[in-house]
Design an enzyme around this catalytic site. Structure first.
Site: not given
Ligand code: HPA
Ligand code: ZN
Length: 336
Positions: A198, A201
């Protein structure tokens, strides 16, 4: 026009590449598992729990997400959770899934990794056999925890490598840059497994650069904020790096103000290999098809964009070239 695209979205074969299995835990199942495991919840009713599903940012969601998953204790719990997800997406035309699980969150409650895996993978195998859904399972490290905790988890994972198809990184992004886990992912690379983290975001474009340069990722999860950095966009396009974008998640966590302002179409027009995904569907108001429907209804998405999204999901999947070509031919047949 919309009705044609909505129809195509429904019937086209779909792959989902960004799904946290714990994020598919529906409120009704929270209560069912709490009863089964004799756990006392702080919420009296399903409605009360659902009322807590209103978030201003990622952290507010994560607090509820970790509280919700505390009912998962036994192999059966993990099996039932995963099976319920597979049944739902099977009805929507999903034929391949690559799902995350958060082992550290369950290890903290004393649930051994072997139990987590037996339940999740047991259901995935049943889904493959009876629903025809192929799968990959991705162990995701929690970035708000220490490097030492991730390394300890990786040591446990070494006993289960035959059941793990890749490694990920999730949880609270701000203040926990990819560089914190450079040594962890260097070890993952040595195991020959693909990596997706990730980044971008809530975190800045710099975190996406780090994911590419320091962690040598195969995919980026989310990546929305890469759009703030033209050089970064060029790099992602040049490398054909898959981004797993999650529109309903972005709306629920205020990554975008409203869906009409979602950058999906700009991302596609720049040539980014964007895919659509649901992230945590029990919390964000819809599974994969609902994400397709939401972008069709709110953005100037064309038939070609939709076709591209469907193809990108299989092109970015961690499957063999032969499997890819088969799925791509099936997608093209729908759009021909
Ligand atoms: N972002 C970061 N961590 C997470 C997410 C997300 O969208 N969903 C579940 N854990
Ligand atoms: Zn996620």
């Amino acid at each position: 026009m919309n009705s044609e695209l909505l129809h195509l979205a429904r019937i086209m074969p779909k792959a989902e590449l960004h799904l946290h299995i714990e994020g598919s835990l529906e409120p009704e199942m929270v209560f069912k598992l709490a009863r089964r495991n004799q756990i006392k919840l702080t919420y009296a009713t399903v409605e009360e729990l659902k009322a807590a599903y209103s978030f201003n940012n990622l952290q507010e969601f994560l607090d509820v997400y970790y509280a919700g998953m505390s009912v998962l204790l036994t192999e059966d719990d993990f099996y039932d959770l995963t099976w319920a997800y597979l049944k739902k997406v099977h009805d929507e035309g999903v034929v391949h899934v690559e799902i995350f699980f958060d082992p550290q969150a369950h290890l903290e409650r004393g649930v051994p990794l072997g139990i987590q895996l037996a339940g999740i993978q047991g259901a995935l195998e049943a889904g493959k056999a009876t629903l025809g859904i192929s799968y990959r399972l991705i162990l995701s490290f929690l970035r708000h925890l220490s490097e030492a905790s991730a390394l300890e988890t990786l040591e446990l994972a070494r006993h289960h490598l035959d059941r793990l198809d890749g490694f990920g990184l999730d949880s609270s992004e701000t203040g926990h840059p990819p560089e914190k886990f450079a040594r962890v992912f260097a070890e993952c690379k040595k195991l020959g497994k693909p990596i997706t983290v990730h980044a971008g975001e809530e975190g800045p474009p710099e975190y996406v650069w780090q994911a590419l340069d320091l962690l040598k990722v195969d995919r980026i999860d989310h990546g929305n904020r890469a759009m703030e950095d033209e050089e970064l966009v060029e790099r992602l396009v040049k490398e054909g790096k898959t981004l797993t974008v999650c529109p309903l998640s972005n709306l629920s966590l205020a990554v975008v103000e409203d869906l009409q302002k979602h950058p999906l179409v700009e991302m596609l027009n720049k040539g980014l290999k964007v895919t659509l995904n649901s992230d945590d569907p029990a919390y964000f108001g819809g599974y994969l098809l609902a994400n397709y429907q939401a972008v069709i209804e709110n953005l100037p998405l064309t038939r070609d964009h939709l076709h591209q999204l469907a193809r990108n999901a299989f092109e970015g999947a961690w499957i063999s070239e032969a499997e890819k070509q088969k799925h791509l031919a099936d997608v093209d047949a729908v759009f021909s």
